[in-house]
Write an enzyme that holds these catalytic residues in place. Structure first.
Site, mmCIF file in Angstrom:
data_model
loop_
_atom_site.group_PDB
_atom_site.id
_atom_site.type_symbol
_atom_site.label_atom_id
_atom_site.label_comp_id
_atom_site.label_asym_id
_atom_site.label_seq_id
_atom_site.Cartn_x
_atom_site.Cartn_y
_atom_site.Cartn_z
ATOM 1 N N LYS A 14 0.875 -1.178 0.000
ATOM 2 C CA LYS A 14 0.000 0.000 0.000
ATOM 3 C C LYS A 14 0.911 1.227 0.000
ATOM 4 C CE LYS A 14 -1.493 2.880 2.302
ATOM 5 N NZ LYS A 14 -1.131 4.149 1.627
ATOM 6 N N GLU A 35 9.642 1.296 10.686
ATOM 7 C CA GLU A 35 10.702 2.282 10.402
ATOM 8 C C GLU A 35 10.037 3.641 10.499
ATOM 9 O OE1 GLU A 35 13.761 1.677 10.120
ATOM 10 O OE2 GLU A 35 13.904 -0.437 9.547
ATOM 11 N N GLU A 61 10.787 16.632 13.706
ATOM 12 C CA GLU A 61 11.398 16.204 12.444
ATOM 13 C C GLU A 61 11.079 17.285 11.408
ATOM 14 O OE1 GLU A 61 9.736 12.568 10.878
ATOM 15 O OE2 GLU A 61 11.727 11.911 10.232
HETATM 16 P P1 NAD Z 1 2.835 8.886 7.065
HETATM 17 O O1 NAD Z 1 2.966 8.190 8.358
HETATM 18 O O2 NAD Z 1 1.883 10.015 6.969
HETATM 19 O O3 NAD Z 1 2.397 7.872 5.928
HETATM 20 C C1 NAD Z 1 3.082 6.671 5.718
HETATM 21 C C2 NAD Z 1 2.153 5.658 5.100
HETATM 22 O O4 NAD Z 1 1.095 5.388 6.010
HETATM 23 C C3 NAD Z 1 1.499 6.111 3.799
HETATM 24 O O5 NAD Z 1 1.400 4.998 2.943
HETATM 25 C C4 NAD Z 1 0.134 6.564 4.251
HETATM 26 O O6 NAD Z 1 -0.834 6.423 3.242
HETATM 27 C C5 NAD Z 1 -0.154 5.584 5.371
HETATM 28 N N1 NAD Z 1 -1.077 6.110 6.376
HETATM 29 C C6 NAD Z 1 -1.235 7.404 6.766
HETATM 30 N N2 NAD Z 1 -2.181 7.479 7.729
HETATM 31 C C7 NAD Z 1 -2.632 6.223 7.939
HETATM 32 C C8 NAD Z 1 -3.590 5.647 8.819
HETATM 33 N N3 NAD Z 1 -4.296 6.390 9.670
HETATM 34 N N4 NAD Z 1 -3.779 4.317 8.764
HETATM 35 C C9 NAD Z 1 -3.082 3.572 7.929
HETATM 36 N N5 NAD Z 1 -2.153 4.035 7.074
HETATM 37 C C10 NAD Z 1 -1.918 5.350 7.084
HETATM 38 O O7 NAD Z 1 4.308 9.292 6.663
HETATM 39 P P2 NAD Z 1 4.784 10.072 5.364
HETATM 40 O O8 NAD Z 1 4.436 11.508 5.574
HETATM 41 O O9 NAD Z 1 4.336 9.389 4.122
HETATM 42 O O10 NAD Z 1 6.358 9.867 5.439
HETATM 43 C C11 NAD Z 1 7.174 10.648 6.207
HETATM 44 C C12 NAD Z 1 7.532 9.932 7.481
HETATM 45 O O11 NAD Z 1 8.125 8.663 7.187
HETATM 46 C C13 NAD Z 1 8.566 10.676 8.275
HETATM 47 O O12 NAD Z 1 8.229 10.679 9.635
HETATM 48 C C14 NAD Z 1 9.834 9.867 8.042
HETATM 49 O O13 NAD Z 1 10.790 9.984 9.050
HETATM 50 C C15 NAD Z 1 9.308 8.503 7.942
HETATM 51 N N6 NAD Z 1 10.269 7.646 7.240
HETATM 52 C C16 NAD Z 1 10.968 6.742 7.980
HETATM 53 C C17 NAD Z 1 11.909 5.946 7.365
HETATM 54 C C18 NAD Z 1 12.686 4.936 8.171
HETATM 55 O O14 NAD Z 1 13.237 4.038 7.564
HETATM 56 N N7 NAD Z 1 12.753 5.037 9.474
HETATM 57 C C19 NAD Z 1 12.138 6.061 6.003
HETATM 58 C C20 NAD Z 1 11.409 6.991 5.273
HETATM 59 C C21 NAD Z 1 10.462 7.782 5.924
#
Ligand code: NAD
Length: 483
Positions: A180, A256, A387
């Site tokens: 997803k 992650e 962040e």
């Molecule tokens: P996000 O948490 O908003 O979204 C991540 C994923 O979760 C997306 O696919 C989104 O559609 C889904 N999602 C969002 N809300 C949801 C919910 N309520 N229920 C189920 N799924 C949901 O994060 P983002 O803005 O896409 O990415 C940025 C974040 O990702 C930052 O915090 C970054 O640090 C983190 N990140 C971490 C790593 C790592 O390896 N630690 C790598 C890349 C990004």
């Protein structure tokens, strides 16, 4: 121009479920962050689509789990070769939907393909153990079996690498997946699914569900007992919600999550090297990386020199649309991301931080923000605890090693930290004391498919990459036996 013409490869816009491309009942737009114009309309998957995908993955499980490891490896190897051959097309696609510069996108395409190569090599090395029980009475056998259907959820910042870092080990271990992707960048995931089918992945082994409503779609899959693994990359906030949902079916979870990386420069560091490292750690992917340096702690004896050289490099960066060859910094992914970054900078200057360079939205269309360096940032500025996820570098000066380590650790996050010093003894002492899963010692980049990537504290659970990444998709079985 269609997105397929722009990228130079076929970019599907439907979902892949059980080997069939399905359009879905509705669609949602994918926006180009450099122009704010729609790039494509993508299928808006529903709960029913998601459960169909889980069913297709479950049906494919026995066959894929029983496929000889060498055969699984060869499919992954083929995927590596196809992706390497099409690296430029994938780079253009990522640049279009995410906004990142082509230079960053090319780096990501190569890095993402490497996960297929690494896990092609690891697929034949899922080893067990045999030992004699301490009593001498019997033998203990352990083996690693595929855990089952894996739900993979990826963020928008690395649309290819975050997907291949999960698909590679899952397929190597014998697990079918439902991917997803993030709603801002679903196109790269769909193109990857097409590539995997071409590489020989059987129907149902890789399914992709795109949706503009992730919450109900993901909840439904986590409530389905056929899902046995959740691998999530994204924000800590959403990760916590999903961990709670996964707990209801006791689903094994790899997380992650967010970071707040400190970058420490000691007085004995090679300053030009530290500036180069800072530029990579801060500006790779425009600062939109979980590993991005978020706080610079610089010894006061070298702070003027470091800040002047870093500011000169930041000022010289070429800002523009990612697809322009000269661009070094593209736009942020969307307006919400830019507004957050601008708000953090205004808050810091309001609290007394000195603006050395940047601090403005350029006067142009697209979600751009200037490369920004802040000096003398006070401890109560919000960006030290948040962040930033953008091209903003806050510098704090220190005079004592213990203070630097204490401040670096004063966060709930613990993904990565960076240390620059020419004293190896100090470097290793500080690396051991830092509460992060990874440390870059005289390096501004830690990511490597062969290394265990992951965080401690609220930055996550489990590891991706290396051999550890493969074991996340297995269950250990123990057989007690007599002979
Ligand atoms: P996000 O948490 O908003 O979204 C991540 C994923 O979760 C997306 O696919 C989104 O559609 C889904 N999602 C969002 N809300 C949801 C919910 N309520 N229920 C189920 N799924 C949901 O994060 P983002 O803005 O896409 O990415 C940025 C974040 O990702 C930052 O915090 C970054 O640090 C983190 N990140 C971490 C790593 C790592 O390896 N630690 C790598 C890349 C990004």
């Amino acid at each position: 121009m269609s997105i397929s013409e722009l990228a130079g490869i076929d970019v599907p816009t439907g979902m892949l479920i059980g080997g069939e491309w399905t359009k879905g009942a509705a669609t949602f737009p994918v926006i180009d962050p450099a122009t704010e114009e729609p790039l494509a309309e993508v299928a808006d998957g529903t709960v029913a689509d998601a459960l169909d995908a889980v069913g297709a993955a479950q049906a494919a499980l026995p066959g894929w789990a029983a496929t000889p490891p060498r055969q699984r490896a060869e499919v992954l190897r083929k995927a590596f070769e196809l992706m390497t051959a099409r690296a430029e097309q994938f780079a253009r696609l990522m640049s279009a939907e995410n906004g990142k510069s082509l230079r960053d996108a090319r780096g990501e395409a190569a890095y993402a393909a490497e996960f297929f190569r690494w896990y092609a090599e690891e697929a034949v090395r899922v080893e067990g153990t045999l030992l004699r029980a301490p009593s001498g009475a019997n033998r203990i056998i352990t083996l690693h079996q595929p855990i089952g259907v894996a739900l993979l959820i990826t963020p928008w910042n690395f649309p290819a690498a975050m997907a291949t870092r999960k698909i590679g080990p899952a397929l190597a271990a014998g697990c079918p997946v439902v991917l997803k992707p993030a709603e801002d960048t679903p196109l790269t995931a769909l193109a990857l699914a097409g590539l995997l089918s071409e590489a020989g992945v059987p129907d149902g082994v890789v399914n992709v569900v795109t949706t503009a409503s992730p919450a109900p779609v993901v909840s439904a899959m986590l409530a389905d007992p056929r899902v046995r693994k959740l691998s999530f990359t994204g924000s800590t906030e959403v990760g916590k919600v999903l961990l709670g949902q996964a707990a209801q079916q006791v689903i094994s979870s790899s997380m992650e999550l967010g970071g707040n990386a400190p970058f420490i420069v000691f007085e004995d560091a090679d300053i030009p090297a530290a500036v180069e490292g800072a530029l990579i750690a801060k500006m790779r992917n425009g600062g939109e990386a979980c590993t991005a340096a978020n706080r610079f702690y610089v010894h006061q004896a070298v702070a003027d020199e470091f800040v002047a050289a870093f500011a000169a490099r930041m000022r010289a960066l070429v800002v523009g649309p990612g697809l322009d060859e000269a661009t070094e910094l593209g736009p942020l992914v969307n307006e919400a991301a830019r507004a957050k970054v601008a708000g953090l900078v205004d808050d810091a200057t309001g609290h007394g931080a000195a603006l050395v360079t940047g601090g403005r939205k350029p006067d142009r269309r697209g979600y751009f923000y200037e490369p920004t360096l802040l000096d003398a940032v006070p401890a109560d500025a919000g960006l030290l605890g948040t962040e930033i996820f953008g091209p903003v570098a806050p510098v704090v000066r220190f005079s004592d090693e213990a203070d630097a380590v204490r401040w670096a650790n004063a966060t709930e996050f613990g993904l990565v930290s960076y240390v620059y010093t020419d004293d190896l003894r100090r470097g290793l002492r500080v690396a051991e004391a830092l509460e992060t899963g990874m440390v870059g010692l005289n390096r501004g980049l830690v990511s490597d498919p062969a290394a265990p990537f992951g965080g401690v504290k609220q930055s996550g659970l489990g590891r991706e990459g290396g051999h550890d990444g493969l074991l996340e998709y297995t269950e250990t079985k123990y057989i007690a036996t007599d002979w």
